[in-house]
Design a protein around this motif. Structure first.
Motif, PDB file in Angstrom:
ATOM      1  N   GLU A   1       3.557  58.455 -38.411  1.00 63.84           N
ATOM      2  CA  GLU A   1       2.428  59.142 -37.778  1.00 63.84           C
ATOM      3  C   GLU A   1       2.561  59.129 -36.259  1.00 63.84           C
ATOM      4  OE1 GLU A   1      -0.094  60.884 -39.136  1.00 63.84           O
ATOM      5  OE2 GLU A   1       0.956  60.625 -41.042  1.00 63.84           O
ATOM      6  N   LEU A   2       3.021  58.001 -35.705  1.00 70.38           N
ATOM      7  CA  LEU A   2       3.194  57.919 -34.254  1.00 70.38           C
ATOM      8  C   LEU A   2       4.264  58.899 -33.780  1.00 70.38           C
ATOM      9  CD1 LEU A   2       3.039  54.044 -33.815  1.00 70.38           C
ATOM     10  CD2 LEU A   2       1.477  55.681 -32.758  1.00 70.38           C
TER      11      LEU A   2
ATOM     12  N   ILE B   1       2.632  54.240 -40.343  1.00 64.08           N
ATOM     13  CA  ILE B   1       2.154  54.290 -38.957  1.00 64.08           C
ATOM     14  C   ILE B   1       3.279  54.742 -38.029  1.00 64.08           C
ATOM     15  CG2 ILE B   1       1.421  52.848 -37.013  1.00 64.08           C
ATOM     16  CD1 ILE B   1      -0.837  53.654 -38.903  1.00 64.08           C
TER      17      ILE B   1
ATOM     18  N   GLN C   1      -5.961  52.736 -32.830  1.00 63.37           N
ATOM     19  CA  GLN C   1      -6.543  54.053 -33.084  1.00 63.37           C
ATOM     20  C   GLN C   1      -5.810  54.754 -34.230  1.00 63.37           C
ATOM     21  OE1 GLN C   1      -9.401  55.410 -31.240  1.00 63.37           O
ATOM     22  NE2 GLN C   1      -9.315  56.449 -33.212  1.00 63.37           N
ATOM     23  N   GLU C   2      -4.493  54.584 -34.286  1.00 64.06           N
ATOM     24  CA  GLU C   2      -3.709  55.201 -35.359  1.00 64.06           C
ATOM     25  C   GLU C   2      -4.033  54.548 -36.710  1.00 64.06           C
ATOM     26  OE1 GLU C   2      -1.886  58.359 -36.178  1.00 64.06           O
ATOM     27  OE2 GLU C   2      -1.786  57.774 -34.065  1.00 64.06           O
TER      28      GLU C   2
ATOM     29  N   ASN D   1      -7.524  55.780 -37.757  1.00 62.14           N
ATOM     30  CA  ASN D   1      -7.480  57.157 -38.255  1.00 62.14           C
ATOM     31  C   ASN D   1      -6.908  57.219 -39.671  1.00 62.14           C
ATOM     32  OD1 ASN D   1      -8.523  58.080 -35.850  1.00 62.14           O
ATOM     33  ND2 ASN D   1      -6.528  58.589 -34.967  1.00 62.14           N
ATOM     34  N   PHE D   2      -5.871  56.409 -39.931  1.00 64.03           N
ATOM     35  CA  PHE D   2      -5.264  56.400 -41.266  1.00 64.03           C
ATOM     36  C   PHE D   2      -6.274  55.920 -42.306  1.00 64.03           C
ATOM     37  CE2 PHE D   2      -2.920  54.742 -44.830  1.00 64.03           C
ATOM     38  CZ  PHE D   2      -1.847  55.618 -44.972  1.00 64.03           C
TER      39      PHE D   2
ATOM     40  N   LEU E   1      -3.518  52.308 -28.680  1.00 63.64           N
ATOM     41  CA  LEU E   1      -2.934  53.428 -29.424  1.00 63.64           C
ATOM     42  C   LEU E   1      -2.649  53.043 -30.869  1.00 63.64           C
ATOM     43  CD1 LEU E   1      -0.443  54.722 -26.693  1.00 63.64           C
ATOM     44  CD2 LEU E   1      -2.467  55.946 -27.540  1.00 63.64           C
ATOM     45  N   LEU E   2      -2.128  51.836 -31.096  1.00 61.67           N
ATOM     46  CA  LEU E   2      -1.812  51.391 -32.449  1.00 61.67           C
ATOM     47  C   LEU E   2      -3.077  51.235 -33.272  1.00 61.67           C
ATOM     48  CD1 LEU E   2       0.092  50.433 -34.623  1.00 61.67           C
ATOM     49  CD2 LEU E   2       0.115  48.157 -33.552  1.00 61.67           C
TER      50      LEU E   2
ATOM     51  N   ARG F   1       3.117  62.455 -32.907  1.00 63.49           N
ATOM     52  CA  ARG F   1       2.254  62.699 -31.750  1.00 63.49           C
ATOM     53  C   ARG F   1       3.045  63.245 -30.574  1.00 63.49           C
ATOM     54  NH1 ARG F   1      -2.414  58.118 -31.260  1.00 63.49           N
ATOM     55  NH2 ARG F   1      -2.730  59.366 -29.376  1.00 63.49           N
TER      56      ARG F   1
END
Length: 455
Positions: free
Chosen positions: A63-64, A60, A42-43, A46-47, A39-40, A67
């Motif tokens: 952004e998390l 981050i 992927q974030e 994406n950034f 998950l980290l 979700r």
């Protein structure tokens, strides 16, 4: 507690921009074992995709928090990892090498797991036939840091390249070596143009035999004749006997001749037959990967007999014109040559007019003028009653990216059809020599253009 490599990678994605830009195209979320690490990453990915810069821990975390697909436990686990990350630097090259090895190991591990799922029928989308491709893709994982040639900064590399002798695959025919400057290089498509029965397959069988004799690995793909027919021609060539004699030769004599061939070469020749017009570059790629996995066989040279009866992997027959269809096949085969770093030889038919001509040109290429546009080296094989009676064949250069095609534009080679062999003829037999035909100069005879630069 020692730090995990996964945490080292994630940490440097935040604090090491140079590292991030080099590795981000190659790392996949599924390489991480823990859900929180996936998950980290992927974030972070994406950034970088959205903002073209590495993130900070604060961005981050924010952004998390946005979700809605994460459980509280997952969100807490990801934030714990983020809080553990620091700005400590490590050796850049070590980090790149270690990350590349980690990516390779994880890719192979995941490929094995996928293979087991397929064999256990837990993967409904893929069949066991896809396992070799999955494994070969995993084994091919590597970082490619080359992003272009800098004209000024890479000048020394370019100079060294000018003075590096290119690896070439030599013919056993003198004039073919002359016009190609010592043979054909890798990553090329080389085409023989000839009418029906003139000698396309004869030429390819002879050159395949020659390369095998030089200790090279050769793959011969036939869509026209049976595997045994191709092997028969190569037998006649290498054993120096006529095809008729092969069929009456005692087994003991045949075995002794075969042993003599084996003792003279370290190469391997494999002949693979496909039904006419049914196979394309995708099938050939799968065959090359399968041979590498099952027999540890990597061909140095590939022959495809012949191009016009291959299929295209991009287009289906029907409404598309022959120009685009044959051009597509040629482009796909040349792409295969580049992908596997090898030369490919194939052939094509002449038009009806070219069949009766002894001065064939590019315009006599059947079906598509897009083929000569794609080929690196293309030449015509021609014969008539007079040449046939002399046991000779005329060769004419049509396109040549290796040398000036106007030099030695046409020449004669000898042909022994009973033994499926070509050979050099004496200079007196070169009775078609034109003003552009020349002998190869020795180093002593060659004019030194750069003599003024000598000390």
């Amino acid at each position: 507690m020692s730090e995990k490599i996964e945490h080292t990678i994630l940490r440097n994605l935040f604090c090491n921009e140079e590292y991030t830009r080099k590795v981000i195209p190659f790392i996949k979320p599924e390489y991480f074992v823990k859900r929180e690490e996936q998950l980290l990453y992927q974030e972070v990915f994406n950034f970088i995709e959205n903002y073209k810069n590495p993130p900070t821990k604060e961005t981050i975390t924010i952004e998390l928090g946005k979700r809605r697909d994460l459980t509280e436990e997952e969100l807490r686990g990801v934030k714990d990892i983020v809080n553990l990350l620091n700005d400590d630097r490590v050796d850049q090259q070590w980090l790149l090498d270690t990350t590349e090895k980690w990516c390779k190991d994880r890719a192979v591990h995941n490929a094995v797991i996928d293979g087991i799922k397929i064999l256990d029928n837990k993967d409904k989308k893929r069949t066991p036939e896809s396992i070799p491709t999955i494994l070969s893709d995993a084994l091919a994982v590597s970082f490619d840091n080359h992003i272009g040639h800098d004209y000024i900064a890479d000048a020394n590399k370019r100079f060294d390249w000018y003075h590096t002798k290119e690896k070439k695959f030599q013919f056993d025919l003198d004039y073919f070596n002359r016009i190609t400057k010592g043979g054909v290089p890798s990553k090329t498509l080389n085409i023989a143009l000839a009418g029906t029965g003139v000698g396309k397959s004869l030429f390819m069988c002879h050159v395949a035999s020659s390369f095998l004799s030089q200790g090279l690995n050769v793959l011969y793909i036939t869509l026209e004749m049976a595997e045994e027919r191709i092997a028969e021609r190569i037998d006649a060539n290498l054993m120096d006997v006529s095809i008729d004699d092969l069929h009456v030769m005692p087994q003991q004599l045949y075995g002794s001749k075969l042993e003599k061939i084996k003792s003279k070469t370290n190469g391997t020749l494999i002949v693979k037959e496909y039904p006419t017009a049914s196979a394309h570059s995708g099938h050939f790629r799968a065959l090359l990967n399968e041979l590498a996995l099952k027999k540890s066989f990597k061909p140095d040279v590939v022959f495809i007999d012949y191009l016009n009866i291959c299929a295209s992997s991009r287009f289906k027959g029907g409404n598309i014109s022959s120009y685009f269809y044959i051009k597509a096949i040629a482009e796909e085969l040349r792409g295969l040559a580049v992908e596997f770093d090898m030369p490919i030889f194939s052939a094509t038919q002449t038009t009806r007019t070219g069949y009766t001509s002894t001065d064939i040109g590019l315009e006599d290429t059947s079906e598509s003028f897009g083929l000569p546009a794609t080929a690196d080296f293309m030449f015509a094989l021609m014969s008539n009653e007079e040449l046939e009676a002399l046991g000779q064949m005329k060769v004419k250069q049509l396109k040549n990216r290796y040398n000036d095609p106007s030099i030695n534009k046409a020449f004669i080679v000898g042909v022994d059809r009973s033994k499926m062999r070509l050979y050099d003829v004496e200079n007196t037999a070169q009775n078609i020599v034109d003003s552009n035909q020349k002998q190869v100069a020795t180093p002593e005879q060659a004019y030194d253009k750069f003599s003024d630069f000598k000390l």
